[in-house]
Design an enzyme around this catalytic site. Structure first.
Site, mmCIF file in Angstrom:
data_model
loop_
_atom_site.group_PDB
_atom_site.id
_atom_site.type_symbol
_atom_site.label_atom_id
_atom_site.label_comp_id
_atom_site.label_asym_id
_atom_site.label_seq_id
_atom_site.Cartn_x
_atom_site.Cartn_y
_atom_site.Cartn_z
ATOM 1 N N ALA A 29 0.831 -1.210 0.000
ATOM 2 C CA ALA A 29 0.000 0.000 0.000
ATOM 3 C C ALA A 29 0.860 1.252 0.000
ATOM 4 C CB ALA A 29 -0.919 -0.021 1.216
ATOM 5 N N CYS A 30 1.049 1.852 -1.146
ATOM 6 C CA CYS A 30 1.756 3.123 -1.274
ATOM 7 C C CYS A 30 0.881 4.090 -2.067
ATOM 8 C CB CYS A 30 3.091 2.953 -1.993
ATOM 9 S SG CYS A 30 4.223 1.805 -1.196
ATOM 10 N N THR A 31 1.158 5.371 -1.916
ATOM 11 C CA THR A 31 0.413 6.397 -2.635
ATOM 12 C C THR A 31 1.383 7.430 -3.180
ATOM 13 O OG1 THR A 31 -1.464 6.119 -1.127
ATOM 14 C CG2 THR A 31 -1.434 8.125 -2.459
ATOM 15 N N ASN A 212 -1.955 1.581 -5.946
ATOM 16 C CA ASN A 212 -1.584 0.215 -6.306
ATOM 17 C C ASN A 212 -2.680 -0.390 -7.177
ATOM 18 O OD1 ASN A 212 -0.957 0.611 -3.016
ATOM 19 N ND2 ASN A 212 0.812 0.312 -4.334
ATOM 20 N N ARG A 244 -7.632 5.020 -1.307
ATOM 21 C CA ARG A 244 -6.604 6.061 -1.190
ATOM 22 C C ARG A 244 -6.482 6.857 -2.484
ATOM 23 N NH1 ARG A 244 -2.239 3.641 -1.126
ATOM 24 N NH2 ARG A 244 -2.833 1.441 -0.924
#
Length: 376
Positions: A29-31, A212, A244
């Site tokens: 989980a990255c943004t 993602n 997100r």
């Protein structure tokens, strides 16, 4: 294949995707987003979060010009010499055969970020002498070393001069599957993915947000659905990538720091820039996962370990660790990127990025040999 600013408006399709993403787990989980303040249009800012279950063993590096590189793809690895110097955030550079460039900016203001994408499928063709290979661990660094703008990078990547390769994540039964985002000092943006073995490039200044899963075209569909609802009515609030993406997309288009800080519009460029940096940090924190939060049945929903913010015009690279009380930054204008005879410089962030730095930190880097990229 390249896709330019295609608008997808099918509500039925979007609703199907909403149901699909609510039922699937996110692998990492990255943004990432690019903030373009309409009241300060020549001041783009890129921010990203790094979410991972374990310590990413991240350090910061200064890489100079004319550094000889090998792409980590075995016998037929792509080789190049860096044209531009850069400041980057690594991952696992203390483990032989595991290191990668995950994030960074070069001396021309081009930023690159790699994020997880479970749907990625890279070419099955093996590298050859005529078409060498490049490890996904070196993908971002290749771009930072060679290009000054998003447009320049996209035009070169479209030629597909190399074969992108990957390997299994250490200790896991899955491949490292990533997609790449680019942004520059003009506010331009690109998302590069490999779907069904083929490169897909989404290139537009309007493509400001990347998370993602699902693939980027499907994220645009989801966003179109939520645009119809309106963020002031309801925004999805979970830690999943699709949620997100929607939250970050809403805020990058609707925040206005001029309303919050009295007189900022009249105080001049410096005050506007400070307000925009504060805005970028607030949005990326909103899209972060609280430290220590995890789900027993979903180990891939992970805490945010660190965040970065790139000031493309002032050439400053900000770093915020989840376990440090301070934000610090590296001013690229204070760095001499001239060739160093093959050496580089490293800022050791310690276990869990817990070493505390404050203010402008370029003077704390120590000479070091560049890491080798994870490869075949």
């Amino acid at each position: 294949m390249i896709k330019n600013n295609k608008r997808i408006k099918s509500t039925v399709c979007a609703l199907s995707l909403v149901a699909l993403t609510l039922g699937s787990a996110v692998s990492l989980a990255c943004t990432r987003f690019v903030y373009l303040d309409p009241h300060n249009p020549d001041y783009p800012i890129t921010a990203r979060s790094m979410d991972w279950a374990d310590d990413t063993e991240t350090n910061l590096w200064i890489f100079p010009q004319e550094l000889k590189r090998s792409g980590g793809a075995g016998q037929y690895s792509l080789e190049w010499t860096s044209k531009y110097g850069s400041v980057i955030a690594s991952a696992f550079d203390g483990r032989k055969g595991m290191a990668s460039t995950t994030d960074g900016v070069n001396e021309k203001g081009l930023a690159a970020n790699v994020l997880w994408l479970a749907e990625s499928e890279y070419p099955k063709t093996k590298p050859t002498a005529k078409k060498p290979g490049l490890s996904v661990a070196a993908w971002a660094q290749y771009v930072l070393d060679n290009f000054a703008t998003v447009d320049e990078a996209v035009k070169s990547l479209q030629q597909e001069k190399f074969i992108l390769v990957t390997k299994q994540v250490e200790g896991q039964k899955r491949l490292a599957t990533l997609h790449l985002s680019l942004s520059d000092s003009s506010g331009d943006s690109a998302i590069i993915e490999y779907i069904d073995g083929k490169q897909v490039i989404h290139h537009s200044k309007n493509y400001q947000v990347m998370t993602n899963s699902p693939t980027f075209d499907q994220q645009l569909t989801l966003n179109a659905y939520w645009d119809q609802i309106g963020g002031n009515v309801m925004l999805p609030g979970t830690n999943r990538a699709a949620d997100r993406f929607v939250r970050a997309s809403f805020y990058v288009k609707n925040v206005n720091p001029n309303k919050l800080i009295p007189g900022v519009a009249e105080k001049g460029k410096i005050e506007k820039d400070k307000a925009d940096l504060a805005t970028a940090f607030s949005i990326i924190r909103n899209a972060s996962v609280p430290y220590g939060y995890s789900l027993p049945d979903m180990p891939n929903i992970a805490s945010t370990r660190w965040r970065t913010v790139v000031d493309h015009k002032s050439l400053q690279y900000f770093f915020e660790s989840a376990v440090s009380p301070n934000i610090f930054w590296v001013d690229l204008k204070k760095i001499n990127f001239a060739p160093r005879g093959g050496s580089a410089a490293k800022l050791d962030l310690g276990p869990n990025q817990s070493t505390i730095y404050s203010g402008q930190a370029s003077g704390h880097f120590k000479p070091a040999q560049p890491f080798e990229f994870a490869g075949l």
